[in-house]
Design a protein around this motif. Structure first.
Motif, PDB file in Angstrom:
ATOM      1  N   GLU A   1     -12.410  74.460  73.412  1.00 42.59           N
ATOM      2  CA  GLU A   1     -11.863  75.711  72.884  1.00 42.59           C
ATOM      3  C   GLU A   1     -10.908  75.431  71.719  1.00 42.59           C
ATOM      4  N   SER A   2     -10.088  74.421  71.843  1.00 43.80           N
ATOM      5  CA  SER A   2      -9.183  74.049  70.754  1.00 43.80           C
ATOM      6  C   SER A   2      -9.973  73.645  69.513  1.00 43.80           C
TER       7      SER A   2
ATOM      8  N   ARG B   1     -12.972  74.673  68.685  1.00 44.27           N
ATOM      9  CA  ARG B   1     -13.548  75.898  68.111  1.00 44.27           C
ATOM     10  C   ARG B   1     -12.525  76.656  67.279  1.00 44.27           C
ATOM     11  N   GLU B   2     -11.293  76.730  67.784  1.00 39.96           N
ATOM     12  CA  GLU B   2     -10.229  77.434  67.059  1.00 39.96           C
ATOM     13  C   GLU B   2      -9.966  76.798  65.692  1.00 39.96           C
ATOM     14  N   HIS B   3     -10.206  75.482  65.601  1.00 44.90           N
ATOM     15  CA  HIS B   3     -10.005  74.756  64.349  1.00 44.90           C
ATOM     16  C   HIS B   3     -11.313  74.574  63.577  1.00 44.90           C
ATOM     17  N   GLU B   4     -12.345  75.314  64.000  1.00 46.72           N
ATOM     18  CA  GLU B   4     -13.657  75.308  63.338  1.00 46.72           C
ATOM     19  C   GLU B   4     -14.268  73.915  63.254  1.00 46.72           C
TER      20      GLU B   4
END
Length: 87
Positions: free
Chosen positions: A74-75, A77-80
């Motif tokens: 998830e982390s 994904r948040e940072h693409e």
């Protein structure tokens, strides 16, 4: 062999591997708490034997650590970042 291709006997150099994904690919690596401070020197010492997950850039630089793989993904994904697993 196609010109410019690397054979299985000649894997990518660390510099070539680091260039893959141009900062958009990271890998998930399971680690033990004993390995934490080698990757993240600023992290507090933890009791030995804890299972953790580290997110590292393709160049091997540590990005973040978590106690669950899901939190790490998830982390990322948040940072693409696109993640791959290391076995």
């Amino acid at each position: 062999m196609i010109e410019g291709m690397t054979s299985a006997r000649n894997p990518l150099s660390p510099a070539e591997f680091a260039a893959i994904g141009d900062g958009h690919i990271a890998y998930v690596k399971p680690i033990l708490s004993e390995e934490l401070n080698a990757l993240f020197p600023q992290a507090p010492e933890l009791e030995p034997g804890l299972s953790l997950f580290a997110l590292l850039g393709a160049d091997g630089l540590p990005i973040v650590v978590a106690d669950t793989r899901e939190a790490l993904i998830e982390s990322a994904r948040e940072h693409e970042l696109v993640t791959v697993s290391v076995h």
